[in-house]
Design an enzyme around this catalytic site. Structure first.
Site, PDB file in Angstrom:
ATOM      1  N   GLY A   1     -39.896 -68.406 -17.234  1.00 21.50           N
ATOM      2  CA  GLY A   1     -38.695 -68.065 -17.987  1.00 21.50           C
ATOM      3  C   GLY A   1     -38.279 -66.632 -17.725  1.00 21.50           C
ATOM      4  O   GLY A   1     -38.837 -65.949 -16.868  1.00 21.50           O
TER       5      GLY A   1
ATOM      6  N   ASP B   1     -52.550 -68.568 -12.136  1.00 22.84           N
ATOM      7  CA  ASP B   1     -51.355 -68.189 -11.378  1.00 22.84           C
ATOM      8  C   ASP B   1     -51.427 -66.749 -10.891  1.00 22.84           C
ATOM      9  O   ASP B   1     -50.536 -65.946 -11.130  1.00 22.84           O
ATOM     10  CB  ASP B   1     -50.104 -68.406 -12.235  1.00 22.84           C
ATOM     11  CG  ASP B   1     -48.845 -68.518 -11.387  1.00 22.84           C
ATOM     12  OD1 ASP B   1     -48.978 -68.667 -10.144  1.00 22.84           O
ATOM     13  OD2 ASP B   1     -47.737 -68.448 -11.946  1.00 22.84           O
TER      14      ASP B   1
END
Ligand SMILES: *[C@@H]1O[C@H](CO)[C@@H](O)[C@H](O)[C@H]1NC(C)=O
Ligand SMILES: *[C@@H]1O[C@H](CO)[C@@H](O)[C@H](O)[C@H]1NC(C)=O
Ligand SMILES: *[C@@H]1O[C@H](CO)[C@@H](O)[C@H](O)[C@H]1NC(C)=O
Ligand SMILES: *[C@@H]1O[C@H](CO)[C@@H](O)[C@H](O)[C@H]1NC(C)=O
Ligand SMILES: *[C@@H]1O[C@H](CO)[C@@H](O)[C@H](O)[C@H]1NC(C)=O
Ligand SMILES: *[C@@H]1O[C@H](CO)[C@@H](O)[C@H](O)[C@H]1NC(C)=O
Ligand SMILES: *[C@@H]1O[C@H](CO)[C@@H](O)[C@H](O)[C@H]1NC(C)=O
Length: 673
Positions: free
Chosen positions: A366, A479
């Site tokens: 986001g 990640d």
């Protein structure tokens, strides 16, 4: 004869002139008996706002608010019988009219007064009718006041019966007797109500019979004759009330409603019946002004109410919009996370309404905005993560909050969160220097020298070690990549976004697994099994090491065929004995050869296709700190072609050709679970 006739004519003319004069003048005043058919030129003692208008009306109060006025016969009257000192009979009548600027609203009223004094300078207006004040309002026999009140306001303080009444008051304003304004019809005997504030002229008769001590008050609309039955009739010994000197007159007061109180004519007689007013001589009440105002009101009132309605609707809409604007989700189970919970309103204000000017970047999860918390004035980064399902949210929030307890100088501190419909907001410490990726690949940014890069690498390694082994539970980052390494103001590397990938694991179909990660950083077994482990993190860390040392993305579709996959290219160069050639050309000659070689070889070791061949983060930190030598490796042991391996795993060429930065989150379906 002629002379006699002339004298007669002159006399006639003179008399005629006198009588016309008398008719046109305001009235006659023979001491104790007087009549005013209109007050033009009348000798009255006025105070307050009282005045005589040019048309001959006695205006006791004008339309100013909260005022009072008085008008008295200038000299005291002889109310007493000289022989025995008792009050003698008297009779008076007057015509009046109340003109209000607002139809149906009027106040306060007027009174006919017989009083020991004309000095009412200490008295108050409004409900006190210009006769009393707070300290004198209680019944006191030394007040010596008789008042016949015409009251258009209900004052509970004085036990008023309604807002349109006539009352007999003795020494205070609590009426001895009162009645709703009106009259008893002579023919039918029924009571006919009158409205004092109607704007119509009316007449009052006040008669006192000394022997019976009977005081009668009668009201009628003009031009009706005096009704036989009085409105009020009371037995009162006025001898004990009134004290010489005795004055007669009018007192009036206004409240908030703009009302003028007028007297049109007045007749008074001691010991007899007052002379009737000549109605044809009375001045007329003003109307034009009130009609004009009425018109203004007729147009203005609906306009004003429409405006009011609009304003109210506006306020309601504003409140509702504000509510939805700042609405957030808060469930009972979240209460224990109170300290970690931010209100959406605070965050909204902190990020200046999430305007684009506050946008720091767009990540895989986001948008990230910069904000300044209003409460503490501290700078924060606010990540807005859209999340449709509420399923698994509880576990996720629990995890996020527990991650908020992680403290390490190489981790970006998570401060708290906020939930809205379909959206999650995460609040982090603000990192002024942004992500490492910018420094590596954005030509506009200054080049980081080798010492800084090596320090960043060691920092990230120690942060990842903390996540894997040194905290109370194992946290898989999932990640790791250059864009998730943020630089604080001293250019120390800090890992961000840890644990966030879990958000996409919750509540998904058990038949499928979304593999979250970034192309080039994805361990081959992760793509196969979808199971993130500490060693899949190590794989990504290896790719990160190569990226920092070489200044290239792990997979670079714009590069030559042999440089497409960075790892393959470094292995190839190593085999040729020229591994140092793969270093970032922007480093120049200012670098430590052993350190660059260590980082390149460690990068390859960490990204070993076989999970078991990869070192743990603890080992990695030891190699980087020089506490242990890197195990002997040969390029041959690493001579897998990653491309071939990935192809075997089912990646197609299309995905391979995507630039890694644009495939921030590769969500891949692996069927073989
Ligand atoms: C008004 O009446 C008072 C009292 O009777 C008297 O003293 C005064 O002279 C009168 N004024 C005029 C203008 O007639
Ligand atoms: C007072 O005197 C008058 C006559 O002058 C008489 O009519 C009246 O009744 C007397 N009142 C009393 C209470 O004696
Ligand atoms: C109230 O009125 C009385 C009589 O008029 C006066 O003596 C007194 O001072 C007044 N009180 C105030 C508070 O004005
Ligand atoms: C009545 O008024 C007088 C004079 O104004 C005052 O001295 C007296 O205290 C008052 N009595 C009461 C009961 O208020
Ligand atoms: C009526 O007037 C008398 C004085 O004549 C007084 O004593 C009495 O208190 C008054 N009654 C009421 C209800 O005000
Ligand atoms: C007062 O009214 C009564 C009727 O209620 C009547 O009998 C009496 O004559 C009237 N008195 C005066 C002075 O008008
Ligand atoms: C009326 O009051 C006066 C003065 O207080 C008193 O002298 C007289 O006796 C009273 N009259 C009646 C009938 O009570």
């Amino acid at each position: 004869m002629f002379l006699k006739a002339l004298v007669c004519l002159l006399l006639f003319l003179l008399l005629h002139r006198r009588s016309t004069l008398a008719a046109s003048s305001s009235g006659r005043d023979d001491g104790d008996d007087f009549i005013f058919n209109g007050f033009g030129g009348a000798n009255l003692t006025l105070d307050g706002v009282a005045s005589i208008t040019s048309t001959g009306l006695l205006m006791v109060t004008d339309t100013s608010m909260e005022t009072k006025g008085h008008a008295f016969h200038p000299s005291p009257l002889r109310f007493r019988d000289l022989s025995n000192g008792t009050v003698i009979s008297f009779s008076t009548t007057f015509a009046f009219g109340f003109i209000s600027d607002y139809p149906g609203l009027s106040g306060h009223g007027m009174a006919f007064v017989i009083s020991h004094t004309m000095d009412f300078s200490k008295a108050l207006g409004s409900q006190f009718l210009g006769l009393f004040n707070q300290s004198s309002k209680a019944y006191n026999s030394s007040n010596h006041v008789l008042a016949i009140e015409l009251d258009t306001i209900l004052s509970p303080e004085f036990q008023d019966i309604d807002n349109n009444h006539v009352g007999i008051d003795i020494n205070n304003l609590i009426s001895n007797k009162s009645h709703t304004a009106g009259y008893y019809d002579d023919h039918t005997g029924s009571f006919e109500r009158l409205s004092l504030r109607s704007g119509q002229a009316m007449q009052v008769w006040i008669d006192y019979h000394a022997r019976d001590m009977l005081l009668n008050v009668t009201l009628a609309p003009i031009p009706m004759a005096k009704p036989h039955r009085p409105l009020l009739s009371a037995v009162i010994n006025l001898s004990s009330v009134l004290l010489d000197p005795i004055y007669v007159g009018f007192s009036s007061s206004t409240g908030p409603w703009l009302t003028s109180h007028y007297v049109l004519g007045w007749s008074f007689k001691m010991n007899g019946v007052a002379q009737a007013l000549d109605l044809s001589l009375l001045p007329s009440l003003p109307r034009a002004k009130s009609n004009h105002k009425l018109k203004v009101l007729r147009i203005g009132l609906p306009l004003a109410s429409a405006t009011l309605v609009l304003i109210i609707v506006g306020i309601v809409v504003f409140i509702l919009r504000r509510r939805t604007k700042y609405s957030e989700l808060l469930e009972d189970w979240e209460l224990e996370y109170g300290p970690h919970r931010f209100s959406y309103k605070d965050l909204f204000e902190a990020a200046k309404g999430f305007r684009d000017t506050e946008l720091l970047g767009r990540g895989g999860f986001g948008r990230v905005y910069k904000g300044v918390l209003p409460s503490s004035n501290s700078e924060v980064a606010i990540k807005r993560v859209s999340h449709g399902s509420r399923q698994g949210m509880r576990e996720f929030i629990a995890e996020i909050v527990s991650l908020g307890r992680l403290r390490h100088r190489n981790l970006v501190q998570l401060l708290g969160y906020c939930r809205r419909q379909g959206e999650l907001l995460l609040v982090y410490d603000y990192m002024p220097n942004g992500s490492l990726e910018k420094f590596l690949h954005d030509q506009a940014k200054p080049t980081l020298d080798w010492a800084t890069r090596f320090r960043i690498i060691k920092g990230v390694a120690s942060g990842l070690l903390y996540l894997h082994e040194d905290w109370e539970q194992v946290v898989i980052h999932r990640d790791i990549k250059a864009s998730n390494v943020l630089l604080d103001n001293e250019l120390n590397g800090r890992l961000g976004d840890f644990g966030l990938a879990r958000l996409y694991d919750h509540g998904t179909d058990p038949q499928t697994t979304h593999v979250v990660g970034t192309m080039g950083y994805l361990a081959p077994e992760l793509a196969r099994t979808g199971k993130a482990t500490a060693v899949t993190d190590v794989f990504a860390f290896g790719a990160f090491l190569l990226e920092v040392a070489c200044g290239r993305r792990p997979v670079d579709p714009t590069a030559h065929e042999e440089q497409l996959v960075l790892q393959d290219w470094v292995v190839e160069k190593w085999r040729n004995g020229s591994i140092l050639e793969t270093r970032d050309p922007r480093l120049g000659e200012e670098y430590a050869v052993e350190e660059v070689e260590l980082v390149l070889k460690l990068g390859l070791l960490c990204s070993h296709p076989l999970p078991t061949a990869r070192p743990s983060m603890r080992q990695v930190v030891r190699y980087l700190e020089g506490h242990a030598p890197l195990p002997e490796l040969s390029p041959a042991s690493l001579s897998f072609s990653l491309v071939a391996l990935l192809r075997k795993e089912g990646f197609d060429d299309h995905i391979m050709s995507c630039p890694s930065s644009s495939v921030a989150t590769a969500s891949l379906l692996s069927g073989g679970r």
